[in-house]
Scaffold this motif. Structure first.
Motif, PDB file in Angstrom:
ATOM      1  N   VAL A  70      -0.744   2.721   5.323  1.00 41.28           N
ATOM      2  CA  VAL A  70       0.020   3.157   4.158  1.00 41.28           C
ATOM      3  C   VAL A  70       1.496   2.944   4.464  1.00 41.28           C
ATOM      4  O   VAL A  70       1.970   3.244   5.555  1.00 41.28           O
ATOM      5  N   GLY A  71       2.209   2.403   3.492  1.00 46.30           N
ATOM      6  CA  GLY A  71       3.631   2.101   3.661  1.00 46.30           C
ATOM      7  C   GLY A  71       3.898   0.626   3.902  1.00 46.30           C
ATOM      8  O   GLY A  71       5.040   0.182   3.847  1.00 46.30           O
ATOM      9  N   THR A  72       2.827  -0.152   4.152  1.00 48.56           N
ATOM     10  CA  THR A  72       2.989  -1.590   4.362  1.00 48.56           C
ATOM     11  C   THR A  72       3.286  -2.270   3.040  1.00 48.56           C
ATOM     12  O   THR A  72       2.527  -2.124   2.076  1.00 48.56           O
ATOM     13  N   VAL A  73       4.384  -2.992   2.994  1.00 48.80           N
ATOM     14  CA  VAL A  73       4.765  -3.725   1.784  1.00 48.80           C
ATOM     15  C   VAL A  73       5.224  -5.115   2.195  1.00 48.80           C
ATOM     16  O   VAL A  73       6.047  -5.268   3.092  1.00 48.80           O
ATOM     17  N   TRP A  74       4.666  -6.125   1.544  1.00 51.41           N
ATOM     18  CA  TRP A  74       5.148  -7.495   1.678  1.00 51.41           C
ATOM     19  C   TRP A  74       6.078  -7.763   0.507  1.00 51.41           C
ATOM     20  O   TRP A  74       5.744  -7.458  -0.641  1.00 51.41           O
ATOM     21  N   ILE A  75       7.246  -8.291   0.812  1.00 51.78           N
ATOM     22  CA  ILE A  75       8.243  -8.620  -0.202  1.00 51.78           C
ATOM     23  C   ILE A  75       8.581 -10.092  -0.045  1.00 51.78           C
ATOM     24  O   ILE A  75       8.759 -10.575   1.081  1.00 51.78           O
ATOM     25  N   ALA A  76       8.643 -10.803  -1.159  1.00 47.09           N
ATOM     26  CA  ALA A  76       9.007 -12.225  -1.128  1.00 47.09           C
ATOM     27  C   ALA A  76      10.143 -12.484  -2.084  1.00 47.09           C
ATOM     28  O   ALA A  76      10.284 -11.809  -3.116  1.00 47.09           O
ATOM     29  N   TRP A  77      10.940 -13.465  -1.718  1.00 49.21           N
ATOM     30  CA  TRP A  77      12.042 -13.939  -2.549  1.00 49.21           C
ATOM     31  C   TRP A  77      11.912 -15.445  -2.615  1.00 49.21           C
ATOM     32  O   TRP A  77      11.639 -16.098  -1.606  1.00 49.21           O
ATOM     33  N   ALA A  78      12.105 -16.005  -3.790  1.00 47.39           N
ATOM     34  CA  ALA A  78      12.001 -17.459  -3.921  1.00 47.39           C
ATOM     35  C   ALA A  78      13.087 -17.958  -4.860  1.00 47.39           C
ATOM     36  O   ALA A  78      13.498 -17.257  -5.781  1.00 47.39           O
ATOM     37  N   GLY A  79      13.512 -19.180  -4.600  1.00 44.84           N
ATOM     38  CA  GLY A  79      14.503 -19.800  -5.459  1.00 44.84           C
ATOM     39  C   GLY A  79      14.350 -21.299  -5.441  1.00 44.84           C
ATOM     40  O   GLY A  79      13.932 -21.880  -4.428  1.00 44.84           O
ATOM     41  N   GLU A  80      14.656 -21.904  -6.566  1.00 43.23           N
ATOM     42  CA  GLU A  80      14.534 -23.353  -6.681  1.00 43.23           C
ATOM     43  C   GLU A  80      15.340 -24.076  -5.611  1.00 43.23           C
ATOM     44  O   GLU A  80      14.918 -25.101  -5.093  1.00 43.23           O
ATOM     45  N   GLU A  81      16.500 -23.542  -5.263  1.00 47.72           N
ATOM     46  CA  GLU A  81      17.389 -24.210  -4.314  1.00 47.72           C
ATOM     47  C   GLU A  81      17.155 -23.790  -2.872  1.00 47.72           C
ATOM     48  O   GLU A  81      17.574 -24.494  -1.950  1.00 47.72           O
ATOM     49  N   ILE A 131       0.871  -1.182   0.000  1.00 46.18           N
ATOM     50  CA  ILE A 131       0.000   0.000   0.000  1.00 46.18           C
ATOM     51  C   ILE A 131       0.903   1.226   0.000  1.00 46.18           C
ATOM     52  O   ILE A 131       1.449   1.619   1.035  1.00 46.18           O
ATOM     53  N   ALA A 132       1.108   1.795  -1.181  1.00 49.48           N
ATOM     54  CA  ALA A 132       2.036   2.914  -1.324  1.00 49.48           C
ATOM     55  C   ALA A 132       1.400   4.251  -0.943  1.00 49.48           C
ATOM     56  O   ALA A 132       2.099   5.212  -0.677  1.00 49.48           O
ATOM     57  N   GLY A 133       0.072   4.303  -0.936  1.00 42.93           N
ATOM     58  CA  GLY A 133      -0.607   5.523  -0.529  1.00 42.93           C
ATOM     59  C   GLY A 133      -0.880   6.455  -1.701  1.00 42.93           C
ATOM     60  O   GLY A 133      -0.596   6.122  -2.838  1.00 42.93           O
ATOM     61  N   PRO A 134      -1.429   7.604  -1.447  1.00 45.87           N
ATOM     62  CA  PRO A 134      -1.677   8.133  -0.110  1.00 45.87           C
ATOM     63  C   PRO A 134      -2.882   7.509   0.588  1.00 45.87           C
ATOM     64  O   PRO A 134      -2.989   7.542   1.802  1.00 45.87           O
ATOM     65  N   GLY A 135      -3.804   6.906  -0.168  1.00 44.52           N
ATOM     66  CA  GLY A 135      -4.968   6.263   0.446  1.00 44.52           C
ATOM     67  C   GLY A 135      -4.796   4.757   0.472  1.00 44.52           C
ATOM     68  O   GLY A 135      -3.758   4.223   0.084  1.00 44.52           O
ATOM     69  N   LYS A 160       8.117   4.587   5.584  1.00 42.34           N
ATOM     70  CA  LYS A 160       7.565   5.923   5.853  1.00 42.34           C
ATOM     71  C   LYS A 160       7.772   6.805   4.627  1.00 42.34           C
ATOM     72  O   LYS A 160       8.707   6.617   3.861  1.00 42.34           O
ATOM     73  N   GLY A 161       6.891   7.782   4.474  1.00 37.91           N
ATOM     74  CA  GLY A 161       7.043   8.743   3.394  1.00 37.91           C
ATOM     75  C   GLY A 161       5.860   8.759   2.463  1.00 37.91           C
ATOM     76  O   GLY A 161       4.850   8.083   2.698  1.00 37.91           O
ATOM     77  N   ASP A 162       6.004   9.533   1.396  1.00 40.79           N
ATOM     78  CA  ASP A 162       4.938   9.636   0.401  1.00 40.79           C
ATOM     79  C   ASP A 162       4.981   8.433  -0.545  1.00 40.79           C
ATOM     80  O   ASP A 162       5.827   7.552  -0.411  1.00 40.79           O
ATOM     81  N   ARG A 163       4.078   8.415  -1.493  1.00 39.57           N
ATOM     82  CA  ARG A 163       3.940   7.286  -2.419  1.00 39.57           C
ATOM     83  C   ARG A 163       5.258   6.940  -3.122  1.00 39.57           C
ATOM     84  O   ARG A 163       5.670   5.787  -3.157  1.00 39.57           O
ATOM     85  N   GLU A 164       5.910   7.942  -3.685  1.00 36.63           N
ATOM     86  CA  GLU A 164       7.156   7.683  -4.394  1.00 36.63           C
ATOM     87  C   GLU A 164       8.226   7.141  -3.451  1.00 36.63           C
ATOM     88  O   GLU A 164       8.955   6.207  -3.788  1.00 36.63           O
ATOM     89  N   SER A 165       8.301   7.697  -2.265  1.00 44.60           N
ATOM     90  CA  SER A 165       9.302   7.257  -1.289  1.00 44.60           C
ATOM     91  C   SER A 165       9.055   5.814  -0.845  1.00 44.60           C
ATOM     92  O   SER A 165       9.998   5.017  -0.738  1.00 44.60           O
ATOM     93  N   VAL A 166       7.808   5.466  -0.599  1.00 41.53           N
ATOM     94  CA  VAL A 166       7.471   4.089  -0.198  1.00 41.53           C
ATOM     95  C   VAL A 166       7.871   3.121  -1.307  1.00 41.53           C
ATOM     96  O   VAL A 166       8.499   2.085  -1.061  1.00 41.53           O
TER      97      VAL A 166
END
Length: 162
Positions: free
Chosen positions: A116-127, A104-108, A138-144
């Motif tokens: 706003v600012g919550t981001v889930w990041i995942a990494w995956a690999g075969e091994e 959720i990059a925001g502003p709404g 924290k910050g505005d949309r571009e900053s997030v």
């Protein structure tokens, strides 16, 4: 955009090339920004396979195989969703690794549970399997979005290529 730096991207490239492996991206809130950073490096076609920009829930289901039940029960911004996105990016590409964002990059769009600012990041690999992390930037949309891109790229080295 200030990226993770040419040195970090060069290190990612070198490690993937040495393994003869490739990476794919699946992005929601970052809208292809991770793929853009990767492809800004000359020669990235040697180690970058593909990028999925799956902004809508429909595209997450159609292109990456995210289950409707996952989206209904947990929402697009959740650990379960990004893990399914990461697996889908691997399944639907010739990549050995994937990196994924949904947030959720925001502003709404924020809630008390997922501000706003919550981001889930995942990494995956075969091994190495798949892992996900929730970060609240924290910050505005571009900053997030910028922080999410940098964190995701740094995580490739930390989580996938350690």
């Amino acid at each position: 955009m200030e990226n993770t730096g040419v040195n970090s991207l060069t290190e990612i490239a070198d490690r993937l090339i040495n393994k003869n492996h490739k990476i794919a991206t699946a992005e929601s809130c970052t809208g292809g920004w991770i793929a853009q950073e990767i492809t800004a490096l000359p020669g990235s076609s040697e180690w970058f396979d593909s990028g999925f920009v799956t902004y809508s829930n429909q595209s997450k289901k159609r292109l990456l195989g995210v289950k409707s039940s996952t989206l209904e029960e947990h929402g697009a911004v959740s650990e379960q969703t990004v893990l399914e996105m990461a697996e889908g990016a691997l399944r639907n590409s010739d990549a050995n690794y994937s990196v994924v964002t949904s947030g959720i990059a925001g502003p709404g769009g924020g809630t008390s549970e997922k501000p706003v600012g919550t981001v889930w990041i995942a990494w995956a690999g075969e091994e190495v399997g798949a892992t996900a992390e929730k970060v609240v930037f924290k910050g505005d949309r571009e900053s997030v979005r910028k922080q999410a891109v940098n964190y995701a790229l740094e995580g490739i080295l930390r989580k996938l290529l350690a």
